[in-house]
Design a protein around this motif. Structure first.
Motif, short mmCIF file in Angstrom:
data_model
loop_
_atom_site.label_atom_id
_atom_site.label_comp_id
_atom_site.label_asym_id
_atom_site.label_seq_id
_atom_site.Cartn_x
_atom_site.Cartn_y
_atom_site.Cartn_z
N TRP A 114 -22.00 -1.07 56.19
CA TRP A 114 -23.20 -1.44 55.21
C TRP A 114 -22.89 -0.61 53.75
CZ3 TRP A 114 -26.29 -5.05 55.23
CH2 TRP A 114 -26.83 -5.74 56.52
N ILE A 115 -22.47 0.61 53.90
CA ILE A 115 -22.09 1.13 52.74
C ILE A 115 -20.82 0.40 52.11
CG2 ILE A 115 -21.08 3.20 51.49
CD1 ILE A 115 -23.17 4.73 53.24
N ILE A 116 -19.96 0.42 52.67
CA ILE A 116 -18.59 -0.49 52.46
C ILE A 116 -18.80 -1.60 51.83
CG2 ILE A 116 -16.16 -1.03 52.82
CD1 ILE A 116 -16.18 1.41 54.85
N LEU A 117 -19.57 -2.63 52.75
CA LEU A 117 -19.84 -3.92 52.38
C LEU A 117 -20.69 -4.18 51.09
CD1 LEU A 117 -19.55 -7.00 53.06
CD2 LEU A 117 -21.91 -6.70 54.25
N GLY A 118 -21.69 -2.93 50.98
CA GLY A 118 -22.39 -2.99 49.72
C GLY A 118 -21.68 -2.59 48.48
N LEU A 119 -20.81 -1.60 48.52
CA LEU A 119 -20.01 -1.36 47.57
C LEU A 119 -19.25 -2.44 46.98
CD1 LEU A 119 -18.91 0.79 45.69
CD2 LEU A 119 -17.02 1.29 47.53
N ILE A 120 -18.56 -3.33 47.86
CA ILE A 120 -17.89 -4.38 47.54
C ILE A 120 -18.53 -5.44 47.03
CG2 ILE A 120 -16.19 -6.05 48.53
CD1 ILE A 120 -15.12 -4.09 50.38
N ALA A 121 -19.63 -5.94 47.64
CA ALA A 121 -20.59 -6.86 47.15
C ALA A 121 -21.10 -6.45 45.83
CB ALA A 121 -21.68 -7.04 48.33
N GLY A 122 -21.48 -5.30 45.34
CA GLY A 122 -22.17 -4.95 44.28
C GLY A 122 -21.05 -4.97 43.20
N TRP A 123 -19.82 -4.67 43.55
CA TRP A 123 -18.72 -4.57 42.50
C TRP A 123 -18.65 -5.89 42.22
CZ3 TRP A 123 -13.68 -6.44 42.65
CH2 TRP A 123 -12.82 -5.92 41.64
N ILE A 124 -18.31 -6.83 43.12
CA ILE A 124 -18.09 -8.36 42.79
C ILE A 124 -19.19 -8.84 42.01
CG2 ILE A 124 -17.63 -10.78 43.79
CD1 ILE A 124 -16.13 -9.06 46.11
N ALA A 125 -20.58 -8.67 42.43
CA ALA A 125 -21.36 -8.95 41.72
C ALA A 125 -21.61 -8.86 40.15
CB ALA A 125 -22.69 -8.63 42.37
N LYS A 126 -21.31 -7.48 39.94
CA LYS A 126 -21.11 -6.84 38.62
C LYS A 126 -20.15 -7.57 37.97
CE LYS A 126 -20.65 -2.36 38.24
NZ LYS A 126 -20.52 -1.25 38.12
N PHE A 127 -19.02 -7.95 38.63
CA PHE A 127 -17.87 -8.67 37.91
C PHE A 127 -18.43 -9.95 37.20
CE2 PHE A 127 -14.31 -11.75 37.95
CZ PHE A 127 -13.32 -11.25 37.19
N PHE A 128 -19.16 -10.70 38.01
CA PHE A 128 -19.72 -11.92 37.74
C PHE A 128 -20.88 -11.74 36.49
CE2 PHE A 128 -17.77 -13.41 41.51
CZ PHE A 128 -17.12 -14.43 41.13
N MET A 129 -21.73 -10.78 36.68
CA MET A 129 -22.81 -10.51 35.97
C MET A 129 -23.04 -9.03 35.58
SD MET A 129 -25.91 -12.99 37.65
CE MET A 129 -26.93 -12.70 36.01
N PRO A 130 -22.11 -8.72 34.46
CA PRO A 130 -22.22 -7.45 34.06
C PRO A 130 -23.68 -6.76 33.98
CG PRO A 130 -20.75 -8.53 32.91
CD PRO A 130 -21.54 -9.82 33.53
N LEU A 131 -23.71 -5.47 34.20
CA LEU A 131 -25.01 -4.67 34.15
C LEU A 131 -24.70 -3.52 32.90
CD1 LEU A 131 -26.28 -4.04 37.85
CD2 LEU A 131 -27.49 -5.16 35.79
N GLY A 132 -23.58 -3.34 32.60
CA GLY A 132 -23.23 -2.33 31.58
C GLY A 132 -22.64 -1.13 32.35
N SER A 133 -22.88 0.21 32.14
CA SER A 133 -22.20 1.18 32.78
C SER A 133 -23.39 1.71 33.87
CB SER A 133 -22.00 2.45 31.80
OG SER A 133 -23.27 2.76 31.28
N VAL A 134 -23.12 1.05 34.92
CA VAL A 134 -23.96 1.56 36.10
C VAL A 134 -23.01 2.37 37.19
CG1 VAL A 134 -25.06 0.58 38.04
CG2 VAL A 134 -25.37 -0.54 36.00
N GLY A 135 -23.41 3.44 37.74
CA GLY A 135 -22.67 4.17 38.56
C GLY A 135 -22.54 3.73 40.11
N VAL A 136 -21.71 4.26 40.83
CA VAL A 136 -21.19 3.66 42.00
C VAL A 136 -22.41 3.88 43.26
CG1 VAL A 136 -19.78 4.71 44.00
CG2 VAL A 136 -18.82 4.83 41.68
N VAL A 137 -23.33 5.05 42.90
CA VAL A 137 -24.39 4.83 43.90
C VAL A 137 -25.19 3.59 43.61
CG1 VAL A 137 -26.58 6.15 44.58
CG2 VAL A 137 -24.28 7.24 43.99
N LYS A 138 -25.48 3.36 42.37
CA LYS A 138 -26.26 2.14 42.25
C LYS A 138 -25.66 0.85 42.42
CE LYS A 138 -29.27 4.00 38.55
NZ LYS A 138 -29.72 3.68 37.03
N THR A 139 -24.43 0.83 42.43
CA THR A 139 -23.55 -0.34 42.74
C THR A 139 -23.55 -0.44 44.17
OG1 THR A 139 -21.98 -0.15 40.90
CG2 THR A 139 -21.41 -1.49 42.88
N ILE A 140 -23.55 0.75 45.16
CA ILE A 140 -23.73 0.42 46.46
C ILE A 140 -25.05 -0.01 46.80
CG2 ILE A 140 -23.79 1.82 48.58
CD1 ILE A 140 -21.45 3.60 47.24
N LEU A 141 -26.13 0.68 46.09
CA LEU A 141 -27.58 0.29 46.55
C LEU A 141 -27.85 -1.20 46.26
CD1 LEU A 141 -29.52 3.43 45.37
CD2 LEU A 141 -28.89 2.72 47.86
#
Length: 80
Positions: free
Chosen positions: A6-33
């Motif tokens: 779940w953590i690995i899938l969350g990290l990948i999904a969050g990173w890809i989503a941030k690529f399509f809709m940038p959030l600014g400077s969001v940390g790794v923990v927020k990206t995983i969550l």
């Protein structure tokens, strides 16, 4: 699905989503969550409509998770 998956899938999904809709400077923990929450939201919505669910570490689950994370980013931006 194990917690590490779940953590690995969350990290990948969050990173890809941030690529399509940038959030600014969001940390790794927020990206995983964001990715994990996106997997939950995307899985719930897709199961509700009969399109499938997040079943494991595979492409359809990743796609559903990314769509859920994009939806969460959109709602975050809308109500911010």
């Amino acid at each position: 699905m194990g917690i590490i998956s779940w953590i690995i899938l969350g990290l990948i999904a969050g990173w890809i989503a941030k690529f399509f809709m940038p959030l600014g400077s969001v940390g790794v923990v927020k990206t995983i969550l964001l990715g994990i929450a996106g997997a939950l939201v995307g899985g719930y919505i897709s199961t509700l409509f009969g399109w499938g669910s997040v079943t494991g570490f595979n492409f359809p689950s990743l796609f559903i998770s990314v769509l859920g994370a994009i939806l969460l980013i959109y709602l975050y931006r809308l109500f911010r």
